[in-house]
Scaffold this active site. Structure first.
Site, PDB file in Angstrom:
ATOM      1  N   ASN A 160       7.676  -6.229  13.436  1.00 16.59           N
ATOM      2  CA  ASN A 160       7.031  -4.978  13.039  1.00 16.59           C
ATOM      3  C   ASN A 160       5.566  -4.981  13.446  1.00 16.59           C
ATOM      4  OD1 ASN A 160       6.447  -7.038  11.101  1.00 16.59           O
ATOM      5  ND2 ASN A 160       5.643  -5.456   9.747  1.00 16.59           N
ATOM      6  N   GLU A 184       5.785  -9.845  10.529  1.00 18.74           N
ATOM      7  CA  GLU A 184       6.468 -10.593   9.477  1.00 18.74           C
ATOM      8  C   GLU A 184       7.890 -10.107   9.210  1.00 18.74           C
ATOM      9  OE1 GLU A 184       4.629  -7.289   6.924  1.00 18.74           O
ATOM     10  OE2 GLU A 184       4.403  -8.229   8.889  1.00 18.74           O
ATOM     11  N   CYS A 235       3.014  -6.072  11.908  1.00 16.02           N
ATOM     12  CA  CYS A 235       2.244  -7.256  11.528  1.00 16.02           C
ATOM     13  C   CYS A 235       3.027  -8.551  11.700  1.00 16.02           C
ATOM     14  CB  CYS A 235       1.757  -7.126  10.086  1.00 16.02           C
ATOM     15  SG  CYS A 235       0.810  -5.621   9.786  1.00 16.02           S
ATOM     16  N   THR A 242      -1.511  -8.384   3.569  1.00 16.38           N
ATOM     17  CA  THR A 242      -2.047  -8.062   2.224  1.00 16.38           C
ATOM     18  C   THR A 242      -3.543  -7.784   2.199  1.00 16.38           C
ATOM     19  OG1 THR A 242      -2.612 -10.287   1.371  1.00 16.38           O
ATOM     20  CG2 THR A 242      -0.297  -9.609   1.238  1.00 16.38           C
ATOM     21  N   SER A 251       6.981  -0.104   3.788  1.00 12.16           N
ATOM     22  CA  SER A 251       5.824  -0.543   4.560  1.00 12.16           C
ATOM     23  C   SER A 251       6.078  -0.522   6.063  1.00 12.16           C
ATOM     24  CB  SER A 251       5.439  -1.970   4.143  1.00 12.16           C
ATOM     25  OG  SER A 251       5.174  -2.038   2.769  1.00 12.16           O
ATOM     26  N   CYS A 252       7.283  -0.879   6.463  1.00 11.93           N
ATOM     27  CA  CYS A 252       7.521  -1.186   7.870  1.00 11.93           C
ATOM     28  C   CYS A 252       8.797  -0.534   8.378  1.00 11.93           C
ATOM     29  CB  CYS A 252       7.660  -2.692   8.065  1.00 11.93           C
ATOM     30  SG  CYS A 252       6.337  -3.635   7.321  1.00 11.93           S
ATOM     31  N   THR A 309       0.798  -1.224   0.000  1.00 12.57           N
ATOM     32  CA  THR A 309       0.000   0.000   0.000  1.00 12.57           C
ATOM     33  C   THR A 309       0.838   1.285   0.000  1.00 12.57           C
ATOM     34  OG1 THR A 309      -2.073  -0.895   0.832  1.00 12.57           O
ATOM     35  CG2 THR A 309      -1.548   1.347   1.486  1.00 12.57           C
ATOM     36  N   ILE A 313      -4.381  -4.959  -0.653  1.00 11.24           N
ATOM     37  CA  ILE A 313      -3.955  -5.299  -2.019  1.00 11.24           C
ATOM     38  C   ILE A 313      -4.594  -6.614  -2.467  1.00 11.24           C
ATOM     39  CG2 ILE A 313      -1.833  -3.955  -1.922  1.00 11.24           C
ATOM     40  CD1 ILE A 313      -0.281  -6.568  -1.558  1.00 11.24           C
TER      41      ILE A 313
END
Length: 987
Positions: free
Chosen positions: A587, A591, A589, A778, A374-375, A359, A781
């Site tokens: 992070n 991952e 989420c 995700t 993202s992170c 995103t 997306i």
């Protein structure tokens, strides 16, 4: 209950019982001048109060007068009325029109969601009855010539309705889609028109007419999206001042190149895009646009793009789908030598849906501040200046749309000595409260909420208070209702739990090296500190049975959904970068597993995901050639982010340039299983998780190695596991050497790939990226591309999804297609799916094979999710966002599940999702009324058929874990809601 769309089956179901008010009465004072179209075509004002009257009379019709007068029913009526009004008016701030049928559909939906199935069923049946009566009366009545309808154009002029164009739009929208009916959509749209209708409402009527039929035929989701495109084209082309502003889908193919050039120049002029984009060969790029791909979107995907991603000026969107993908591609190709060729390559991949960038990349590529990462992972130091410096970094990183993971372990615990003031510390919790409020205050570019996760190691003195941060009771000054939290659990703690040993909590200023130690080195030092505490040389400590703390961790996880359970040692022992630092947290989420160090290393990761079902061939096999091509281009795009990216914090830039980590992930895993005809719980599905991830791992590492030949290895390569010839699959041995008996992870290879040659190549020429893979959630997306999220099992086979773009019916197309092939898909089946929350398990006429394939998330044994995750984790150098689902949790089940996750070698887990009590109760309903079709009505209606939990292979806690009692009927409502429209944390 989540059941159906806001405008479902408008023609076929009709008016409430006579004891209710008529739908024509649902009218009067509404925000923004909203009008209601009656069946005779007249307009009345919308009145939410009359919805309350209608709902009250609906209860009266079923339960009698005494029930309708009760306080409980009045409360339900208020809640249902508010829900209906919100759903109808949320996108009509400036006014608009609703059809009577739309209001009835929302009332029905709200009744079903509230669990009032008897009331809703009576409502549905009466509407059907009234629809048949009206049809019969219409057949007897003489034909009536419909009066002419005029349309008010944007410029104020009035023209006659062009029915021929309407029919042409619908014809193009239905092209190539089976099960759709052009005339049915046109007739439904004409029903909603009135003389003098504004042009925007005319377009909306067509879209909603198609959208109302999604439940009956999933292909209408594509029809709806294509009709939505008509409104988008008009809005964009009119804003740009182009001569043709109302092209149809086919006519737009010739218009796209001229539009694209005008769009880029206008966006640069408005300072919305980087002026460098105007220096591209815009004619060449415009010719490369594939206009047909506008037809690939489903309704949810396109509406999501329109609402949240497209470039706009004063809320006027003038970016169209193919221009959007090309804009993202141009940004990513900015520093390439042959920019146009690479931009076209990147565009072609994105617009095909074979791969999608994350995103932030979609938001910001090509803009003046291209923050595409993202992170971000940060460490909070143990001093006041450092703490507030870290909070400042949070604010700056969040402002430009980054999700945050904060390592709070270095901050001294409660009661810790403060030398500068000769006082005692209040611990870590008050500072986390400040970080929580900062995330609320600074959202992600005004596009979604700020999101942060705080991590704390399990030996920290404040761990017990940390576990309670998300509780809804207690001192609110010691609660972080908006911050996610996660336990950073050392293997030694899990061993003590398994062996029923003691556990000691320390304050980090007295045990400063524990934070940076891993594996056996941690165990040795921790044991030494325990001895020092016993000798009185460490004062601020606390000892308890490890199982007591474990029970509290699981109890809080059930009650609040937090803290998540993540494992320190597998994240570090298998990290390629352990030679230059320590992974102190994950992070937002769970991952990303990258090194952090206060004031020196803010870890950054750039994400994107392979669309797995688009790489399954017609033969049901993984298309390796296509997958390799996709991964090669995707890795180049991800690597390009690192130089092109805007960094709001210098430390983040320095770290990213030094190590160059990226995270290629996967989405649509369950869709791929549908294509392969594999149940999620089956051994074949677990094997596919292994084999597909091995292929992605091989091609990803190989692509990064090829980039190293072209561009050079990352600067901290020497000494890494890569440099030593240790690939992710090889690093399992490092974990096993430290774990001993406490690792049950498969480490086999398929033999399909030449891993030996790849090791040799990397040791010779290096690798471009320190880390290459991570599986992100995700959520958004996946919506854009129309596939299942990440590695998630299907939530429900039919439900309404709520997010910031509104409410959308989601139907499992694979299931519907299978049912069609068996002659089982009809309106009754759609009702059955709604009644049973999208589950097929209690619908007798569905074959057992389909019941196995189409189990929903809560019907799958959570241990099988862990097993699949363990197989994937073999191949991944970072981690995966792995949600765990449990329909009826208990202390014993949670104890077994999370021990199984640790033993299986998982690095992290994400949300524990549990089913509310109202849903759990419904899965054992013995009422077959909606299931009765012909002679099938006498069939059995058992409970959900999830597998029984396997006998645990490891010891459980010495005493049972007692989960907290939640409010009656709430289940675990405090746990993360999959469908929370305000939550965009993992999207």
């Amino acid at each position: 209950m989540l059941t159906q769309n806001t405008t479902s089956s408008a023609e076929s179901r009709r008016t409430p019982p006579e004891t209710q008010v008529s739908t024509a009465e649902v009218a009067a004072t509404a925000p923004g001048g909203i009008k209601v179209i009656r069946r005779n075509g007249k307009l009345t004002s919308f009145d939410a109060q009359k919805i309350a009257v209608a709902v009250t009379k609906a209860f009266l019709a079923v339960e009698g007068g005494a029930a309708a007068a009760s306080a409980a029913v009045r409360s339900k009526v208020e809640a249902i009325t508010a829900q209906v009004e919100s759903a109808l008016t949320r996108h009509m701030v400036g006014g608009g029109t609703l059809h009577i049928e739309d209001i009835q559909d929302q009332v029905e939906l709200a009744l079903m969601r509230a669990g009032e199935h008897k009331v809703a069923r009576t409502y549905v049946l009466y509407r059907d009855e009234q629809a048949r009566k009206r049809a019969a009366e219409a057949a007897k009545a003489p034909a009536v010539v419909r009066p002419g309808i005029n349309v008010k154009l944007d410029d104020g002029s009035v023209v006659a309705l062009d029915e021929a164009r309407m029919r042409r739009l619908v014809t193009e929208a239905c092209a190539g889609l089976s099960g759709t009916d052009i005339e049915e959509v046109v007739a439904a749209a004409l029903r909603d028109l009135y003389d003098g209708i504004p042009e925007t409402e005319l377009s909306q009527a067509l879209t909603l007419a198609a959208r109302a039929r999604i439940e009956k035929e999933p292909n209408y989701t594509y029809v709806s999206a294509r009709l939505l495109c008509d409104a988008m084209r008009h809005e964009a082309l009119k804003f740009l001042g182009l001569p043709e502003t109302r092209p149809t889908f086919e006519e737009m193919k010739a218009v796209y190149p001229d539009y694209f050039r005008a769009y880029i120049h206008k966006a640069v002029e408005l300072e919305l895009l980087d002026p460098k984009l105007a220096l591209y060969d815009l004619d060449a790029l415009g010719r490369a646009l594939l206009a047909d791909r506008d037809g690939m979107f489903d309704y949810l995907g396109l509406q999501t793009l329109y609402d949240r991603y497209f470039i706009h000026s004063n809320k006027t969107r003038f970016e169209l789908p193919q221009a959007f993908f090309m804009r993202v591609a141009m940004g990513l190709a900015m520093n390439e030598i042959d920019r146009e060729a690479r931009a076209i390559e990147f565009y072609t991949l994105l617009s095909s849906f074979d791969f999608m960038s994350s995103t932030p990349t979609l938001f910001n590529s090509g803009t003046l501040r291209p923050q595409l990462s993202s992170c971000y992972l940060t460490q909070v130091p143990d001093d006041l200046h450092g703490i507030f410096g870290a909070i400042h970094d949070n604010a700056m990183l969040s402002k430009f749309a980054g999700g945050l993971g904060n390592d709070w372990t270095p901050v001294r615990g409660m009661g810790g000595y403060i030398k500068g003031t000769n006082g005692k510390s209040n611990g870590v919790v008050p500072f986390m409260k400040v970080a929580n409020d900062t995330a609320v205050a600074v959202n992600q570019g005004g596009k979604r909420k700020g999101a942060v996760c705080g991590y704390l190691e399990t030996w920290h003195r404040d761990i017990e208070e940390f576990l309670e941060l998300r509780k809804n009771t207690g001192d609110d000054r010691r609660r972080t209702h908006d911050m996610n939290t996660a336990n950073w659990v050392p293997d030694l703690f899990m061993k003590r739990v398994m062996e029923d040993g003691q556990w000691t909590l320390f304050s980090p200023e007295e045990t400063p090296d524990l934070h940076d130690l891993i594996g056996r080195a941690f165990e040795v030092k921790y044991t030494e500190y325990e001895r020092l505490a016993d000798e009185g040389r460490i004062k601020n400590f606390k000892r308890m049975p490890a199982t007591n703390l474990w029970r509290k961790m699981l109890s809080m996880l059930f009650e609040t959904g937090h803290p998540w359970v993540t494992f320190k040692d597998p994240c570090n022992l298998r990290s390629p970068q352990q030679h230059v630092g320590v992974v102190h947290s994950s992070n937002l989420c769970t991952e990303i597993t990258l090194n952090t160090k206060a004031d020196k290393e803010i870890a950054v990761c750039n994400l994107g995901s392979v669309n797995l079902p688009r790489h399954i061939g017609a033969n049901g096999q993984l298309d390796l050639a296509k997958l390799e091509k996709t991964v090669n281009t995707a890795m180049r795009m991800l690597d390009n982010v690192i130089e092109y990216n805007y960094y709001s914090v210098k430390t983040a830039r320095d770290s990213n340039m030094r190590h160059r980590p990226v995270g290629l992930g996967v989405m649509g895993f369950n869709d791929a299983l549908y294509k392969k005809r594999l149940p999620y719980e089956s051994e074949a599905a677990i094997q596919f998780a292994d084999e597909s991830m091995e292929a992605i791992s091989y091609y990803t590492i190989k692509a990064s190695a090829q980039l190293a030949i072209e561009r050079g290895a990352y600067s901290s390569f020497k000494g890494s596991l890569w440099d030593q010839g240790i690939l992710p699959i090889d690093s399992i041995k490092l974990l096993a050497d430290n774990r001993g008996q406490y690792l049950q992870q498969d480490a086999s290879q398929s033999g399909r790939f030449d891993w030996a040659a790849l090791r040799t190549q990397i040791q010779t020429t290096g690798i471009r990226n320190s880390n290459t893979m991570a599986i992100a959630p995700t959520a958004t997306i996946a919506n854009i591309t129309g596939v299942s999220q990440s590695i998630e099992p299907t939530y429900q086979n039919l439900y309404v999804k709520s997010n910031l773009s509104g409410e959308f019916t989601v139907v499992n197309e694979y299931l519907v297609n299978d049912l069609k092939a068996l002659g089982l898909w009809d309106e009754v089946m759609a009702h059955d799916l709604k009644y049973f929350d999208g589950s097929v398990q209690q619908i007798d006429r569905i074959p057992a094979e389909l019941k196995d394939i189409y189990k929903c998330a809560f019907e799958i044994d959570a241990k099988r999710l862990v097993d699949a995750g363990s197989r994937r984790q073999k191949w991944i150098d970072q981690a995966q966002s792995l949600n765990l689902y449990m329909a009826q949790p208990s202390g014993k089940k949670l104890d077994e599940l999370y021990k199984h996750a640790w033993l299986s070698g998982l690095k992290t887990t994400y949300y524990l999702r549990t089913m509310g009590a109202t849903h759990a109760e419904k899965t054992t309903i013995q009422d077959n009324r909606l299931n009765a079709v012909g002679n099938a009505g006498a069939g059995k209606a058992g409970g959900a058929s999830a597998k029984a939990a396997a006998k645990p292979a490891v010891p459980v806690a010495a005493e049972p874990i007692i989960l907290p009692t939640l409010e009656a009927g709430s289940g675990s409502a405090k746990v993360c809601s999959i469908l929370d429209p305000d939550c965009e944390a993992c999207q």
